[in-house]
Design a protein around this motif. Structure first.
Motif, short mmCIF file in Angstrom:
data_model
loop_
_atom_site.label_atom_id
_atom_site.label_comp_id
_atom_site.label_asym_id
_atom_site.label_seq_id
_atom_site.Cartn_x
_atom_site.Cartn_y
_atom_site.Cartn_z
N THR A 75 0.82 -1.21 0.00
CA THR A 75 0.00 0.00 0.00
C THR A 75 0.86 1.26 0.00
O THR A 75 0.32 2.37 0.05
CB THR A 75 -0.95 0.03 1.22
OG1 THR A 75 -0.16 -0.06 2.41
CG2 THR A 75 -1.94 -1.11 1.16
N GLY A 76 2.16 1.10 -0.06
CA GLY A 76 3.06 2.26 -0.12
C GLY A 76 3.19 2.75 -1.55
O GLY A 76 2.40 2.39 -2.42
N ASN A 77 4.21 3.55 -1.78
CA ASN A 77 4.39 4.07 -3.13
C ASN A 77 5.76 3.75 -3.70
O ASN A 77 6.32 4.51 -4.47
CB ASN A 77 4.10 5.57 -3.17
CG ASN A 77 4.92 6.34 -2.16
OD1 ASN A 77 5.76 5.77 -1.49
ND2 ASN A 77 4.68 7.63 -2.07
N ARG A 78 6.31 2.60 -3.29
CA ARG A 78 7.51 2.09 -3.93
C ARG A 78 7.53 0.57 -3.83
O ARG A 78 6.84 -0.02 -3.00
CB ARG A 78 8.77 2.72 -3.35
CG ARG A 78 9.19 2.25 -2.00
CD ARG A 78 10.34 3.07 -1.49
NE ARG A 78 11.59 2.32 -1.51
CZ ARG A 78 12.58 2.55 -0.69
NH1 ARG A 78 12.51 3.51 0.20
NH2 ARG A 78 13.67 1.84 -0.75
N LYS A 79 8.29 -0.07 -4.70
CA LYS A 79 8.33 -1.52 -4.79
C LYS A 79 8.91 -2.13 -3.51
O LYS A 79 9.81 -1.58 -2.89
CB LYS A 79 9.19 -1.93 -5.98
CG LYS A 79 9.15 -3.40 -6.26
CD LYS A 79 10.09 -3.88 -7.34
CE LYS A 79 10.37 -2.92 -8.44
NZ LYS A 79 11.18 -3.48 -9.50
N ILE A 80 8.37 -3.31 -3.13
CA ILE A 80 8.86 -4.05 -1.97
C ILE A 80 9.16 -5.47 -2.43
O ILE A 80 8.41 -6.05 -3.21
CB ILE A 80 7.80 -4.09 -0.85
CG1 ILE A 80 7.53 -2.69 -0.31
CG2 ILE A 80 8.24 -5.00 0.28
CD1 ILE A 80 6.41 -2.64 0.70
N ILE A 81 10.25 -6.03 -1.93
CA ILE A 81 10.58 -7.42 -2.22
C ILE A 81 10.54 -8.19 -0.90
O ILE A 81 11.33 -7.93 0.01
CB ILE A 81 11.97 -7.53 -2.89
CG1 ILE A 81 11.98 -6.72 -4.19
CG2 ILE A 81 12.31 -9.00 -3.15
CD1 ILE A 81 13.34 -6.62 -4.85
N ILE A 82 9.58 -9.12 -0.79
CA ILE A 82 9.41 -9.93 0.42
C ILE A 82 10.42 -11.06 0.40
O ILE A 82 10.47 -11.84 -0.55
CB ILE A 82 7.98 -10.51 0.51
CG1 ILE A 82 6.92 -9.40 0.42
CG2 ILE A 82 7.80 -11.34 1.76
CD1 ILE A 82 6.94 -8.40 1.53
N SER A 83 11.22 -11.16 1.46
CA SER A 83 12.24 -12.21 1.51
C SER A 83 11.85 -13.37 2.43
O SER A 83 12.28 -14.50 2.21
CB SER A 83 13.59 -11.63 1.97
OG SER A 83 13.47 -11.09 3.27
#
Length: 183
Positions: A75-83
């Protein structure tokens, strides 16, 4: 010499200067807040405790095995990579849950979430209940603290809607209803 009385009136020039100064300060505060939010990472996590996979929209074709799932939405405004994801244990330990195949496949880690994208991590409900039973050092009256970690090392914590004991009691009722006794 005669003195004329001074007329006391409202100085509109002073009013507009004050209003302009207040508006400028307000705009500066908003601009500072927006720069902080500009590259913000934020996730929404939900826990679904009863998931059944049905192919073709038919419950007759549904897998009879129940699953639980952790839904993660960027829901933010930049990409996230779940590890990784799992259950946060007492004393700072974390129980990392390894993904297992479901009828819908496997969500591979690391999972890349662009803005407003969602990923689902599912595992069998009976294995989830077994994991809760193995949490002997964790208080049973507490909610299950799930975590999701991104590749930058940020942890996002979400607590389940029910306590550990409530999940265990429901599983025991379900097993008795099915004619099985839990060991």
């Amino acid at each position: 010499m005669k003195m004329k009385p001074v007329e006391a009136g409202f100085d509109w020039g002073m009013f507009w200067q004050a209003a302009s100064a207040i508006a400028t300060a307000f705009v500066a505060i908003i601009a500072l807040w927006q720069t902080r939010y500009q590259n913000r990472k934020k996730v929404k996590i939900t826990f679904n405790e009863s998931v059944i996979y049905a192919f073709g929209g038919s419950l007759e074709l549904a897998d009879k095995c129940q699953y639980v799932s952790l839904e993660v939405v960027n829901t933010g405004n930049r990409k996230i990579i779940i590890s990784s994801y799992g259950i946060k244990l007492p004393d700072g330990y974390k129980w990392v849950i390894l993904q297992e195949p479901t009828p819908a496949g496997v969500t591979k880690l690391p999972a890349e979430l662009d803005i407003e994208q969602c990923v689902s991590f599912a595992w069998k409900k009976d294995k989830f209940i077994m994991q809760l039973q193995n949490l002997s050092d964790y208080p049973r009256d507490k909610k299950v603290p799930f975590f999701v970690q991104d590749t930058a090392g940020t942890y996002y914590i979400f607590k389940s809607p029910k306590t550990i004991q409530q999940y265990l009691d429901e599983a025991e009722k379900h097993n008795k209803k099915e004619g099985r006794s839990q060991s």
